[in-house]
Structures are given as structure tokens and as C-alpha cells.
Design a protein around this motif. Structure first.
Motif, PDB file in Angstrom:
ATOM      1  N   VAL A 190      45.267 -34.030  51.891  1.00  8.48           N
ATOM      2  CA  VAL A 190      45.086 -32.992  52.909  1.00  8.48           C
ATOM      3  C   VAL A 190      43.604 -32.740  53.134  1.00  8.48           C
ATOM      4  O   VAL A 190      43.141 -32.634  54.274  1.00  8.48           O
ATOM      5  CB  VAL A 190      45.818 -31.696  52.502  1.00  8.48           C
ATOM      6  CG1 VAL A 190      45.412 -30.533  53.379  1.00  8.48           C
ATOM      7  CG2 VAL A 190      47.323 -31.904  52.574  1.00  8.48           C
ATOM      8  N   ARG A 191      42.831 -32.651  52.055  1.00  6.85           N
ATOM      9  CA  ARG A 191      41.393 -32.403  52.176  1.00  6.85           C
ATOM     10  C   ARG A 191      40.711 -33.547  52.939  1.00  6.85           C
ATOM     11  O   ARG A 191      39.871 -33.304  53.805  1.00  6.85           O
ATOM     12  CB  ARG A 191      40.764 -32.254  50.798  1.00  6.85           C
ATOM     13  CG  ARG A 191      39.286 -31.899  50.876  1.00  6.85           C
ATOM     14  CD  ARG A 191      38.649 -31.835  49.528  1.00  6.85           C
ATOM     15  NE  ARG A 191      39.297 -30.836  48.704  1.00  6.85           N
ATOM     16  CZ  ARG A 191      39.128 -30.759  47.399  1.00  6.85           C
ATOM     17  NH1 ARG A 191      38.363 -31.614  46.766  1.00  6.85           N
ATOM     18  NH2 ARG A 191      39.733 -29.814  46.700  1.00  6.85           N
ATOM     19  N   ASP A 192      41.081 -34.783  52.624  1.00  9.85           N
ATOM     20  CA  ASP A 192      40.505 -35.925  53.329  1.00  9.85           C
ATOM     21  C   ASP A 192      40.875 -35.892  54.804  1.00  9.85           C
ATOM     22  O   ASP A 192      40.042 -36.162  55.675  1.00  9.85           O
ATOM     23  CB  ASP A 192      40.976 -37.234  52.701  1.00  9.85           C
ATOM     24  CG  ASP A 192      40.389 -37.469  51.323  1.00  9.85           C
ATOM     25  OD1 ASP A 192      39.386 -36.807  50.974  1.00  9.85           O
ATOM     26  OD2 ASP A 192      40.952 -38.303  50.585  1.00  9.85           O
ATOM     27  N   GLY A 193      42.136 -35.567  55.087  1.00  9.99           N
ATOM     28  CA  GLY A 193      42.575 -35.473  56.476  1.00  9.99           C
ATOM     29  C   GLY A 193      41.861 -34.376  57.235  1.00  9.99           C
ATOM     30  O   GLY A 193      41.503 -34.539  58.415  1.00  9.99           O
ATOM     31  N   MET A 194      41.635 -33.239  56.566  1.00  4.37           N
ATOM     32  CA  MET A 194      40.922 -32.135  57.206  1.00  4.37           C
ATOM     33  C   MET A 194      39.483 -32.532  57.526  1.00  4.37           C
ATOM     34  O   MET A 194      38.969 -32.244  58.614  1.00  4.37           O
ATOM     35  CB  MET A 194      40.942 -30.898  56.307  1.00  4.37           C
ATOM     36  CG  MET A 194      42.271 -30.197  56.267  1.00  4.37           C
ATOM     37  SD  MET A 194      42.399 -28.848  55.062  1.00  4.37           S
ATOM     38  CE  MET A 194      40.810 -28.092  55.079  1.00  4.37           C
ATOM     39  N   ALA A 195      38.826 -33.182  56.579  1.00  2.00           N
ATOM     40  CA  ALA A 195      37.437 -33.599  56.800  1.00  2.00           C
ATOM     41  C   ALA A 195      37.363 -34.626  57.931  1.00  2.00           C
ATOM     42  O   ALA A 195      36.456 -34.568  58.774  1.00  2.00           O
ATOM     43  CB  ALA A 195      36.854 -34.167  55.513  1.00  2.00           C
ATOM     44  N   GLU A 196      38.322 -35.542  57.948  1.00  7.58           N
ATOM     45  CA  GLU A 196      38.345 -36.556  59.002  1.00  7.58           C
ATOM     46  C   GLU A 196      38.567 -35.909  60.367  1.00  7.58           C
ATOM     47  O   GLU A 196      37.877 -36.235  61.336  1.00  7.58           O
ATOM     48  CB  GLU A 196      39.460 -37.550  58.697  1.00  7.58           C
ATOM     49  CG  GLU A 196      39.529 -38.719  59.646  1.00  7.58           C
ATOM     50  CD  GLU A 196      40.645 -39.678  59.241  1.00  7.58           C
ATOM     51  OE1 GLU A 196      41.355 -40.125  60.163  1.00  7.58           O
ATOM     52  OE2 GLU A 196      40.784 -39.962  58.044  1.00  7.58           O
ATOM     53  N   ARG A 197      39.508 -34.982  60.431  1.00 10.12           N
ATOM     54  CA  ARG A 197      39.796 -34.310  61.709  1.00 10.12           C
ATOM     55  C   ARG A 197      38.618 -33.443  62.145  1.00 10.12           C
ATOM     56  O   ARG A 197      38.292 -33.383  63.332  1.00 10.12           O
ATOM     57  CB  ARG A 197      41.061 -33.462  61.570  1.00 10.12           C
ATOM     58  CG  ARG A 197      41.458 -32.745  62.825  1.00 10.12           C
ATOM     59  CD  ARG A 197      41.819 -33.710  63.932  1.00 10.12           C
ATOM     60  NE  ARG A 197      42.236 -32.960  65.104  1.00 10.12           N
ATOM     61  CZ  ARG A 197      42.088 -33.370  66.330  1.00 10.12           C
ATOM     62  NH1 ARG A 197      41.577 -34.550  66.570  1.00 10.12           N
ATOM     63  NH2 ARG A 197      42.473 -32.624  67.336  1.00 10.12           N
ATOM     64  N   GLU A 198      37.964 -32.789  61.204  1.00 10.55           N
ATOM     65  CA  GLU A 198      36.799 -31.973  61.540  1.00 10.55           C
ATOM     66  C   GLU A 198      35.678 -32.844  62.098  1.00 10.55           C
ATOM     67  O   GLU A 198      35.009 -32.470  63.058  1.00 10.55           O
ATOM     68  CB  GLU A 198      36.317 -31.217  60.299  1.00 10.55           C
ATOM     69  CG  GLU A 198      35.224 -30.224  60.587  1.00 10.55           C
ATOM     70  CD  GLU A 198      34.855 -29.410  59.370  1.00 10.55           C
ATOM     71  OE1 GLU A 198      33.858 -28.688  59.463  1.00 10.55           O
ATOM     72  OE2 GLU A 198      35.546 -29.495  58.348  1.00 10.55           O
ATOM     73  N   ALA A 199      35.483 -34.030  61.504  1.00  6.20           N
ATOM     74  CA  ALA A 199      34.468 -34.952  62.016  1.00  6.20           C
ATOM     75  C   ALA A 199      34.822 -35.415  63.425  1.00  6.20           C
ATOM     76  O   ALA A 199      33.945 -35.513  64.296  1.00  6.20           O
ATOM     77  CB  ALA A 199      34.332 -36.144  61.071  1.00  6.20           C
ATOM     78  N   GLU A 200      36.108 -35.677  63.664  1.00  6.57           N
ATOM     79  CA  GLU A 200      36.536 -36.083  65.006  1.00  6.57           C
ATOM     80  C   GLU A 200      36.266 -34.975  66.020  1.00  6.57           C
ATOM     81  O   GLU A 200      35.785 -35.229  67.124  1.00  6.57           O
ATOM     82  CB  GLU A 200      38.024 -36.426  65.011  1.00  6.57           C
ATOM     83  CG  GLU A 200      38.381 -37.701  64.279  1.00  6.57           C
ATOM     84  CD  GLU A 200      39.882 -37.894  64.163  1.00  6.57           C
ATOM     85  OE1 GLU A 200      40.656 -37.055  64.684  1.00  6.57           O
ATOM     86  OE2 GLU A 200      40.286 -38.892  63.535  1.00  6.57           O
ATOM     87  N   LEU A 201      36.595 -33.732  65.647  1.00  6.18           N
ATOM     88  CA  LEU A 201      36.373 -32.617  66.562  1.00  6.18           C
ATOM     89  C   LEU A 201      34.884 -32.376  66.798  1.00  6.18           C
ATOM     90  O   LEU A 201      34.467 -32.094  67.923  1.00  6.18           O
ATOM     91  CB  LEU A 201      37.033 -31.350  66.007  1.00  6.18           C
ATOM     92  CG  LEU A 201      38.564 -31.343  66.020  1.00  6.18           C
ATOM     93  CD1 LEU A 201      39.083 -30.114  65.301  1.00  6.18           C
ATOM     94  CD2 LEU A 201      39.077 -31.392  67.443  1.00  6.18           C
ATOM     95  N   ASP A 202      34.088 -32.463  65.744  1.00  9.02           N
ATOM     96  CA  ASP A 202      32.650 -32.290  65.906  1.00  9.02           C
ATOM     97  C   ASP A 202      32.076 -33.349  66.838  1.00  9.02           C
ATOM     98  O   ASP A 202      31.233 -33.057  67.678  1.00  9.02           O
ATOM     99  CB  ASP A 202      31.942 -32.354  64.546  1.00  9.02           C
ATOM    100  CG  ASP A 202      32.157 -31.099  63.720  1.00  9.02           C
ATOM    101  OD1 ASP A 202      32.584 -30.077  64.293  1.00  9.02           O
ATOM    102  OD2 ASP A 202      31.895 -31.147  62.504  1.00  9.02           O
ATOM    103  N   GLU A 203      32.540 -34.579  66.687  1.00 11.86           N
ATOM    104  CA  GLU A 203      32.066 -35.659  67.548  1.00 11.86           C
ATOM    105  C   GLU A 203      32.513 -35.435  68.994  1.00 11.86           C
ATOM    106  O   GLU A 203      31.747 -35.618  69.931  1.00 11.86           O
ATOM    107  CB  GLU A 203      32.593 -36.997  67.031  1.00 11.86           C
ATOM    108  CG  GLU A 203      32.079 -38.188  67.808  1.00 11.86           C
ATOM    109  CD  GLU A 203      32.627 -39.484  67.245  1.00 11.86           C
ATOM    110  OE1 GLU A 203      32.871 -40.401  68.050  1.00 11.86           O
ATOM    111  OE2 GLU A 203      32.803 -39.572  66.014  1.00 11.86           O
TER     112      GLU A 203
END
Length: 114
Positions: free
Chosen positions: A56-69
């Protein structure tokens, strides 16, 4: 004669097999064995829960990076200078004012006001 010997041997083997199975099941149902099984299950569940939390933590970080980009946000904005040091240096305790007394020397009893 051979028939009787065959069935006697088959019955004895079945009896030994059944006795062994029953004894194994009885050993599994002792309090010590049940406690060990419960501990093993709890440890296994803890490992699965930890793996899930890491996923879940990895998925959250990945999704946050996608949104930031996608939003064009800077991941590492410039932080302001620390303000705490300046606030401490300008406090009355650090000034040369001799009339300043720390609050901790006063005892406050809310019942004294009445």
C-alpha cells in the motif's frame, strides 16, 4: 489358510495405521500444540499484514508521484529558514531584562481565584 493370513495381516496393518492417525490427531489437540499453532498463525498473519502495508505504501508513493507529475508540482520545494532560533533569541528570557521571571516559578491554583 493364505486367505486367513492375508486378512489377518490386512486387519493388523489397518489397525496400526488407524492408531497412528488417531495418536497424531490427539497430539495436535494438546494445549501446547494448539498454542504453538496459534502463535505460528499469528506470526504468519503479521507477515502478510506487513507485506500488505508495504505494498500500500509503495502504491501510494507511486500514485503521488504520478499526480505530482500530472499537476506539474515540484517534489522538493525550497523550505523557509528555520524561525525557531530567532524566536528563542528574542524571547524575554534571553534579553537583558532583569524583571523577567520564568512562569514555572509561579504556582497556579484555580481554586485561589474564588
Amino acid at each position: 489358510m493364505f486367505r486367513r493370513t492375508f486378512w489377518f495381516t490386512a486387519g493388523a496393518a489397518a489397525g496400526v495405521w488407524a492408531t497412528t492417525k488417531v495418536n497424531r490427531k490427539l497430539k495436535q489437540l494438546t494445549p501446547e500444540s494448539l498454542a504453538a499453532q496459534a502463535a505460528n498463525k499469528a506470526i504468519e498473519a503479521g507477515h502478510r499484514l506487513k507485506d500488505f502495508a508495504l505494498d500500500v505504501r509503495d502504491g501510494m508513493a507511486e500514485r503521488e508521484a504520478e499526480l505530482d507529475e500530472a499537476l506539474g508540482l515540484d517534489r522538493h520545494p525550497e523550505l523557509p529558514a528555520p524561525r525557531r532560533i530567532a524566536a528563542i533569541e528574542n524571547s524575554p528570557k534571553h534579553s537583558k531584562n532583569p524583571t523577567y521571571v520564568e512562569r514555572s516559578t509561579y504556582s497556579y491554583n484555580r481554586n485561589e481565584d474564588h
